[in-house]
Enzyme design. Structure first.
Site, mmCIF file in Angstrom:
data_model
loop_
_atom_site.group_PDB
_atom_site.id
_atom_site.type_symbol
_atom_site.label_atom_id
_atom_site.label_comp_id
_atom_site.label_asym_id
_atom_site.label_seq_id
_atom_site.Cartn_x
_atom_site.Cartn_y
_atom_site.Cartn_z
ATOM 1 N N GLU A 1 0.829 -1.220 0.000
ATOM 2 C CA GLU A 1 0.000 0.000 0.000
ATOM 3 C C GLU A 1 0.859 1.264 0.000
ATOM 4 O O GLU A 1 0.523 2.275 0.630
ATOM 5 C CB GLU A 1 -0.999 -0.023 1.157
ATOM 6 C CG GLU A 1 -1.917 -1.225 1.045
ATOM 7 C CD GLU A 1 -3.255 -1.046 1.698
ATOM 8 O OE1 GLU A 1 -3.726 0.100 1.828
ATOM 9 O OE2 GLU A 1 -3.857 -2.066 2.060
ATOM 10 N N GLY A 2 1.939 1.176 -0.747
ATOM 11 C CA GLY A 2 2.870 2.299 -0.883
ATOM 12 C C GLY A 2 4.058 2.115 0.031
ATOM 13 O O GLY A 2 3.908 2.090 1.246
#
Length: 382
Positions: free
Chosen positions: A366-367
């Site tokens: 998620e990044g």
């Protein structure tokens, strides 16, 4: 800011803690060793209404808010990180539909996800497109009555066990990010197949797969929101909500490791006295506790802001900070936990080596934490 929990939130936290301690913790090591998806744990989450904490009641959820979602993820991750992934991934699937879906799409898909009727997945990453979403090759070409989807995704959590998959793709590559859309794929769609299963460093009970789309026909009603080009915007807003959840997952892992250290060092004796009698060990534990509590403050702050000021311009920044800081804390605390337990910490007799392996992914998905730095700096310096 007041971080006191409501009576309902405290009751939820205590209930989830009991469930996790009694049902998830005893099997966590076995799940890790066998690398099998724990369907019984999924059933437990479903039966207790924990898969749709943040989803409105109108769509089958509890409508309890982001902080309640965070509390749930934290308590589950404290005992079994792999099981907590079910919660975060279910949110990663439902949030885009909640944010950008049509009313028909919300009614059709959110209830199934919130009730635990099925699992969901979201297809973002590709071999040549990780942090750079715009580098993806998956394309949905418009045809009479719908779209033809072609491409592939890798490292997709729950990819092989999900019935609903939200897929990020181009509908018009010439428009760059404004040409990115989201399509809803269902298990059984012709041309959709599941590829190899990844064998990972950690979260072994969480299934990670390649997804392949070979001329998959999707009717127009499967275009998220019924509008082309809104995919990138919806995805970025989704991450604002899901990154604090990853932070909560990291927080739970760190707390679980700290709990183990405290218990072990009180009982373990060397040189005729318990380990906690040594100042060096006491200071190390105090530093770990400080890191966990500051991470908790960051994660709860981001979640509370989403609940109380959903349109606040500070949400992207604080969500990224919460995810970045808590995941770094999880990696540091779990590594220190292994050190505190010495040789025992390096064996599978104790859970801290598993927790250290599980913690690493929270710095990546998620990044990556490097991407979080970019997001924060861009917002501060705009």
């Amino acid at each position: 800011m007041d971080f006191s929990l409501s009576d309902d939130q405290m009751m939820l936290r205590d209930t989830v803690r009991r469930i996790a301690t009694e049902q998830f913790a005893p099997r966590a090591a076995e799940i890790d060793e066998k690398e099998e998806f724990p369907w019984d744990n999924f059933k437990t989450l479903s039966e207790n209404g924990l898969l749709g904490i943040q989803i409105p009641e109108a769509y089958g959820g509890a409508e309890a808010g982001m902080l309640s979602m965070i509390l749930t993820v934290e308590e589950v991750a404290r005992c079994c990180a792999a099981t907590s992934v079910m919660l975060t991934t279910q949110a990663l699937t439902s949030d885009p539909i909640l944010i950008g879906g049509t009313e028909e799409q919300k009614m059709k898909y959110l209830y199934r996800l919130a009730s635990g009727e099925c699992l969901g997945a979201t297809g973002i990453t590709e071999p040549g497109a990780g942090s750079d979403v715009s580098g993806m090759q998956t394309v949905a070409t418009r045809v009479d009555g719908g779209y033809i989807l072609n491409g592939s995704k890798i490292f997709i959590t729950n990819g092989g066990v999900s019935e609903i998959i939200v897929v990020v793709c181009y509908t018009d590559r010439s428009k760059g990010n404004k040409g990115i859309s989201m399509m809803i794929v269902e298990k059984g769609d012709n041309g959709f197949s599941v590829g190899k299963e990844e064998h990972k460093m950690g979260i072994h009970g969480s299934e990670t797969r390649e997804l392949v789309f070979d001329n998959v026909f999707l009717p127009e009603r499967r275009l998220l929101g019924g509008v082309e080009g809104n995919g990138f915007k919806v995805l970025m807003k989704t991450f604002n909500y899901t990154r604090p959840a990853v932070g909560a997952q990291a927080l739970g892992i760190a707390q679980g490791a700290l709990d183990t250290v405290i218990s072990f060092t009180k009982e373990r004796c060397q040189f005729g006295q318990s380990l906690v009698s040594f100042q060096g060990m006491r200071w190390m534990i105090a530093e770990m506790a400080l890191a966990v509590e500051t991470a908790r403050t960051m994660v709860y702050r981001a979640a509370s802001l989403i609940d109380t000021e959903p349109d606040s311009p500070d949400i992207p920044k604080l969500s990224s900070m919460a995810k970045w800081y808590a995941s770094d804390v999880a990696m540091k605390v779990t590594t220190d936990a292994v050190q505190c337990l010495g040789g025992y910490g390096y064996t599978r007799e104790y859970p801290v080596e598993r927790m250290m392996r599980d913690a690493k992914i929270t710095q990546i998905y998620e990044g990556t934490n490097q991407v979080q730095r970019i997001i924060i700096a861009n917002q501060l310096l705009a």
